[in-house]
Design an enzyme around this catalytic site. Sequence first.
Site, PDB file in Angstrom:
ATOM      1  N   CYS A 266       5.027  54.985  38.688  1.00  0.00           N
ATOM      2  CA  CYS A 266       5.235  55.313  40.102  1.00  0.00           C
ATOM      3  C   CYS A 266       5.766  54.083  40.849  1.00  0.00           C
ATOM      4  CB  CYS A 266       3.912  55.763  40.714  1.00  0.00           C
ATOM      5  SG  CYS A 266       4.004  55.998  42.501  1.00  0.00           S
TER       6      CYS A 266
ATOM      7  N   CYS B  52       2.973  52.952  43.591  1.00  0.00           N
ATOM      8  CA  CYS B  52       1.691  52.301  43.279  1.00  0.00           C
ATOM      9  C   CYS B  52       1.591  51.784  41.848  1.00  0.00           C
ATOM     10  CB  CYS B  52       0.533  53.269  43.548  1.00  0.00           C
ATOM     11  SG  CYS B  52       0.345  54.541  42.269  1.00  0.00           S
TER      12      CYS B  52
ATOM     13  N   CYS C  89      -1.437  58.210  43.533  1.00  0.00           N
ATOM     14  CA  CYS C  89      -1.246  58.026  44.982  1.00  0.00           C
ATOM     15  C   CYS C  89      -0.645  59.241  45.682  1.00  0.00           C
ATOM     16  CB  CYS C  89      -0.374  56.793  45.260  1.00  0.00           C
ATOM     17  SG  CYS C  89       1.381  57.032  44.897  1.00  0.00           S
TER      18      CYS C  89
ATOM     19  N   ASP D 247      24.003  40.621  27.513  1.00  0.00           N
ATOM     20  CA  ASP D 247      22.846  41.025  26.710  1.00  0.00           C
ATOM     21  C   ASP D 247      23.077  42.443  26.187  1.00  0.00           C
ATOM     22  OD1 ASP D 247      20.397  41.939  25.799  1.00  0.00           O
ATOM     23  OD2 ASP D 247      19.240  41.076  27.443  1.00  0.00           O
TER      24      ASP D 247
END
Length: 412
Positions: free
Chosen positions: A201, A204, A220, A338
């Site tokens: 999330c 949160c 949350c 990369d």
Amino acid sequence: MAGNSDPLTPRAKIAVTAGKAVAAASRAAGRGSGSVIGGRVALKLDPDLLARLAQHLDVVLVSATNGKTTTTRLIAEALGAAGPVVSNALGANMPAGITSALAGGSEARYAVIEVDEKYLAGVARDTDPKCIALLNLSRDQLDRAAETRMLAENWREGLAGSKAVVVANADDPLVVWAASSSANVIWVAAGQMWKDDAWSCPSCGGVMQRPGDDWFCGDCGFRRPSPSWALSGDHVLDPHGSAWPIHLQLPGRANKANAASSAAVAAVFGVPPQVALERMYQVQAVAGRYDVVQFMQRDLRLLLAKNPAGWLETFSLIDPPPTPVILSVNARGADGTDTSWLWDVDYTRLTGHPIFVIGDRKLDLAVRLEVANQSFQVCESVDQAVQMAPPGRIEVIANYTAFQDLRRRVGN
């Protein structure tokens, strides 16, 4: 409008003229379009030039990890129904390239601007957009791009207080988190095929629950908003529940999703879905992507895929086996150096296709294909790969600079 009063100061006019001269010199020297170097020179001479050029325009900004260039093109096509449009159609999407594009659009009413994700907040500050389209966020250019959640946070802070109408993808939790700080959001159910950057999330850090097409955080309560526009099969559903058919020359589900978001943006400017979608049919290829070219007596379809989300979408639109596939990967500055992202791509989806590997990082890709249990051949050039490929149309998938190399070689 541009004709009413000239918004440019003498200094700005000198900056524009100098930028165009440098761009023309760069083109003459065979160094590309010159838009970036021209824009850099112009901004050096007048740091406020982007804001000045945007003053008399209704601006739309388009940002995302995947689909920016195509969606920008589709929106520009749709808004053409309402008036002249200026756009950075070649994808130069940082402030210098954007400044160059706007400097060439003195008669335009609308500006449809693709913006690199990292620059969105700053460009939005300078151009005071009427509308901002946010499509998706996923990992890309690992050596220098901010982690996706940091990018979402950056968008969220940058868009707080913006007066723009934000057209945002309700199916991408990171985009929803970013857009939720805006006062005026239009949610579009555009789908999300690549979910690996959206399991935690953004609000949160809890684990995201994903029943069916829905998503929510059990910790949350952060959850998918109700969309007012939606992609449904081959149709766009508008806020009144009417279904409008999508007819595109561009292939794949991802482009239908781009068309759905583009129709929602066009409606903000009073262009009805039917008109917007009909105009989008004109787009055949976008900066060479999806073009079918003839090379060495063969048909090659050129497909761009820059990151795991893009490769996943691209695999879904190639012709079935045993269609031959050429894969090309570079790791130059514009690609990100990369290549560990290759391990996030599910190459087992190519099982049954004869595969030919080229590009600067062909050996990195070869190791990845070996682990994915694919049979492939490493080649020195696209010429050699085409010679070795069995009959039929060839699908060519390349990342950013590899795609540019291919276009130069096959004459596209």
